[in-house]
Design an enzyme around this catalytic site. Sequence first.
Site, PDB file in Angstrom:
ATOM      1  N   SER A 155       0.939  -1.144  -0.060  1.00  0.00           N
ATOM      2  CA  SER A 155       0.102   0.090  -0.072  1.00  0.00           C
ATOM      3  C   SER A 155       0.955   1.385  -0.168  1.00  0.00           C
ATOM      4  O   SER A 155       1.713   1.380   0.911  1.00  0.00           O
ATOM      5  CB  SER A 155      -0.805  -0.043   1.157  1.00  0.00           C
ATOM      6  OG  SER A 155      -1.728   1.259   1.235  1.00  0.00           O
ATOM      7  N   LYS A 205      -0.592  -0.793  -4.716  1.00  0.00           N
ATOM      8  CA  LYS A 205      -2.062  -0.023  -4.169  1.00  0.00           C
ATOM      9  C   LYS A 205      -1.687   1.376  -3.883  1.00  0.00           C
ATOM     10  O   LYS A 205      -1.012   1.431  -3.095  1.00  0.00           O
ATOM     11  CB  LYS A 205      -2.760  -0.695  -3.005  1.00  0.00           C
ATOM     12  CG  LYS A 205      -3.556   0.116  -2.374  1.00  0.00           C
ATOM     13  CD  LYS A 205      -4.387  -0.444  -1.147  1.00  0.00           C
ATOM     14  CE  LYS A 205      -4.790   0.069   0.202  1.00  0.00           C
ATOM     15  NZ  LYS A 205      -5.552  -0.803   0.991  1.00  0.00           N
ATOM     16  N   LYS A 218      -2.815   4.967  -2.717  1.00  0.00           N
ATOM     17  CA  LYS A 218      -3.893   5.781  -1.837  1.00  0.00           C
ATOM     18  C   LYS A 218      -3.983   7.146  -2.776  1.00  0.00           C
ATOM     19  O   LYS A 218      -3.261   7.623  -3.548  1.00  0.00           O
ATOM     20  CB  LYS A 218      -3.111   6.321  -0.905  1.00  0.00           C
ATOM     21  CG  LYS A 218      -2.988   5.172   0.517  1.00  0.00           C
ATOM     22  CD  LYS A 218      -4.093   4.476   1.121  1.00  0.00           C
ATOM     23  CE  LYS A 218      -4.131   3.779   2.010  1.00  0.00           C
ATOM     24  NZ  LYS A 218      -5.373   2.938   2.743  1.00  0.00           N
ATOM     25  N   ASP A 257      -6.857   3.033  -3.349  1.00  0.00           N
ATOM     26  CA  ASP A 257      -7.896   3.033  -2.158  1.00  0.00           C
ATOM     27  C   ASP A 257      -8.008   4.612  -1.903  1.00  0.00           C
ATOM     28  O   ASP A 257      -6.979   5.318  -1.628  1.00  0.00           O
ATOM     29  CB  ASP A 257      -7.080   2.430  -1.244  1.00  0.00           C
ATOM     30  CG  ASP A 257      -7.962   2.284   0.273  1.00  0.00           C
ATOM     31  OD1 ASP A 257      -8.950   2.550   0.169  1.00  0.00           O
ATOM     32  OD2 ASP A 257      -7.270   1.698   1.099  1.00  0.00           O
ATOM     33  N   GLU A 264     -10.969   0.827  -4.165  1.00  0.00           N
ATOM     34  CA  GLU A 264     -11.257   0.249  -2.822  1.00  0.00           C
ATOM     35  C   GLU A 264     -11.963   1.765  -2.017  1.00  0.00           C
ATOM     36  O   GLU A 264     -11.414   2.827  -2.189  1.00  0.00           O
ATOM     37  CB  GLU A 264      -9.932   0.021  -1.831  1.00  0.00           C
ATOM     38  CG  GLU A 264     -10.087  -0.095  -0.561  1.00  0.00           C
ATOM     39  CD  GLU A 264      -8.831  -0.965   0.042  1.00  0.00           C
ATOM     40  OE1 GLU A 264      -7.885  -1.289  -0.674  1.00  0.00           O
ATOM     41  OE2 GLU A 264      -8.686  -0.727   1.378  1.00  0.00           O
ATOM     42  N   ASP A 299     -13.725  -1.615   2.133  1.00  0.00           N
ATOM     43  CA  ASP A 299     -12.998  -1.691   3.288  1.00  0.00           C
ATOM     44  C   ASP A 299     -14.089  -1.303   4.394  1.00  0.00           C
ATOM     45  O   ASP A 299     -14.609  -2.126   4.984  1.00  0.00           O
ATOM     46  CB  ASP A 299     -11.790  -0.999   2.867  1.00  0.00           C
ATOM     47  CG  ASP A 299     -10.873  -0.884   4.408  1.00  0.00           C
ATOM     48  OD1 ASP A 299     -11.264  -1.433   5.304  1.00  0.00           O
ATOM     49  OD2 ASP A 299      -9.639  -0.296   4.045  1.00  0.00           O
ATOM     50  N   LYS A 303     -10.430  -7.086   6.836  1.00  0.00           N
ATOM     51  CA  LYS A 303      -9.466  -6.765   7.882  1.00  0.00           C
ATOM     52  C   LYS A 303      -9.999  -7.419   9.164  1.00  0.00           C
ATOM     53  O   LYS A 303     -11.053  -6.989   9.634  1.00  0.00           O
ATOM     54  CB  LYS A 303      -9.219  -5.297   8.070  1.00  0.00           C
ATOM     55  CG  LYS A 303      -8.531  -4.722   6.814  1.00  0.00           C
ATOM     56  CD  LYS A 303      -8.462  -3.353   7.108  1.00  0.00           C
ATOM     57  CE  LYS A 303      -7.635  -2.578   6.064  1.00  0.00           C
ATOM     58  NZ  LYS A 303      -7.835  -0.814   6.297  1.00  0.00           N
ATOM     59  N   GLY A 315      -4.576  -4.410   5.639  1.00  0.00           N
ATOM     60  CA  GLY A 315      -3.913  -4.472   6.509  1.00  0.00           C
ATOM     61  C   GLY A 315      -3.874  -3.091   7.390  1.00  0.00           C
ATOM     62  O   GLY A 315      -4.678  -2.112   6.862  1.00  0.00           O
TER      63      GLY A 315
HETATM   64  O1  OSB Z   1      -7.393   1.678   4.061  1.00  0.00           O
HETATM   65  O2  OSB Z   1      -6.246  -0.102   3.903  1.00  0.00           O
HETATM   66  C1  OSB Z   1      -6.423   0.921   4.441  1.00  0.00           C
HETATM   67  C2  OSB Z   1      -3.549   1.540   6.882  1.00  0.00           C
HETATM   68  C3  OSB Z   1      -4.307   2.264   7.859  1.00  0.00           C
HETATM   69  C4  OSB Z   1      -5.783   2.190   7.696  1.00  0.00           C
HETATM   70  C5  OSB Z   1      -6.244   1.991   6.510  1.00  0.00           C
HETATM   71  C6  OSB Z   1      -5.596   1.450   5.582  1.00  0.00           C
HETATM   72  C7  OSB Z   1      -4.240   1.365   5.698  1.00  0.00           C
HETATM   73  C8  OSB Z   1      -3.479   0.615   4.748  1.00  0.00           C
HETATM   74  C9  OSB Z   1      -2.214   0.090   4.978  1.00  0.00           C
HETATM   75  O3  OSB Z   1      -3.759   0.779   3.427  1.00  0.00           O
HETATM   76  C10 OSB Z   1      -2.076  -1.400   4.595  1.00  0.00           C
HETATM   77  C11 OSB Z   1      -1.005  -2.338   5.201  1.00  0.00           C
HETATM   78  O4  OSB Z   1      -0.908  -2.369   6.566  1.00  0.00           O
HETATM   79  O5  OSB Z   1       0.004  -2.343   4.679  1.00  0.00           O
HETATM   80 MG    MG Z   2      -8.474   0.557   2.645  1.00  0.00          MG
END
Ligand code: OSB
Ligand code: MG
Length: 375
Positions: A143, A169, A171, A196, A221, A246, A270, A298
């Site tokens: 991510s 992925k 953001k 995402d 996402e 999510d 998750k 994650g």
């Molecule tokens: O939206 O998936 C998410 C981290 C913190 C809160 C939300 C998200 C995330 C990540 C990190 O995208 C995922 C990871 O742990 O590698």
């Molecule tokens: Mg997410």
Amino acid sequence: MRILNVELITVSLPLVSPFTTSFSTQTQRSPLLIKLTADVDGDVVVGWGECVTLQDPLYSEEYLDGARDVLRRYLIPRLYAWQDAGNSLSAETVGHVLRHIVGHRMAKAALEMAVLDAQLRASGQSFASYFGATVNSVPSGVSVGIENSIEHLLEVVGDFLDQGYVRIKLKIKPGWDIAPVRAVREKFGDIPLQVDANAAYTLVDAPLLRQLDAFDLLLIEQPLAEDDLRQHALLAKQMSTPMCLDESIVSATAAADAIALGAVDVINIKPGRVGGYLEARRIHDIAAANGIAVWCGGMLESGLGRAANAALAGMSGFTLPGDISASDRFYKLDITEPFVLDGGRIAIPTGPGLGVEPLPEVLKDLTVHTETVSN
Ligand code: OSB
Ligand code: MG
């Protein structure tokens, strides 16, 4: 099992670089660890849980101090009361015992994880075996946070690809969406790519989001708010990019509703968000029964949560790479033996329970707060 003692251990882990999403920038992570000591048929065993709340209520309504409070005042006392009433406790009954406490899923998930770890360590079974994992390792996606320039983003993505990550992925947020996606596609070609938004858009943005359809993404996402299930269904009809949820999927019930509404093509599972690994497994099963793909998300877990996530993601319905990256993606020093990338994959631990535990010296150095919740 009979719980003898529960310690709530807050650790502080610096991130190797700031991680920016549509809702915040983090430079540090404070997982709340649960160290549960239990008597299982005369053997004293320790089980570990990791609570994935962020410091502040930005991703969901849960937050670090709130999780510690609800664990101390409500959740752990209910488990003590249950066993004091002569009932036997197991991971499979934790959800039932805690059912009258509304919400607080991440806190509940951590407690259930610690009970499950103790139970499995006592019986010599791994998380992977308990979940029925069908593989020894899982493909590793990464991510990638929002960066301050496209040039820097391209460097970061290039570095992760060089390390072997099999899926990227990105953001996104309003103002950081089409351009970075286009730049990554142009520079790196046909890599497995997804985005995402962490709930940063509204349905009014549908024409903008539809532009993402040109980039052949694996999925988008959570573009809309957590409680916008119906609007996700409307947006999904307007886009060819598969819709992934999510934040909205807080339970097996929510998953069933989202599927029935046509709001979701792919589910990010998750365990913390849904109240635990057992509920996560139920969502996997519901999705599989409906032909919906799932992958494991994650929350910047330490090695403890990473171990459990990898085991869960070994189940057969997890057909897309998860956000289960190597320890060094976020941390220079993990609290367990580090998880490493091997050919773009993360090995699922094979030992009893989680198969990993905190390294005592590292845990001592990184601990910022400890409290014991006794019966
Ligand atoms: O939206 O998936 C998410 C981290 C913190 C809160 C939300 C998200 C995330 C990540 C990190 O995208 C995922 C990871 O742990 O590698
Ligand atoms: Mg997410």
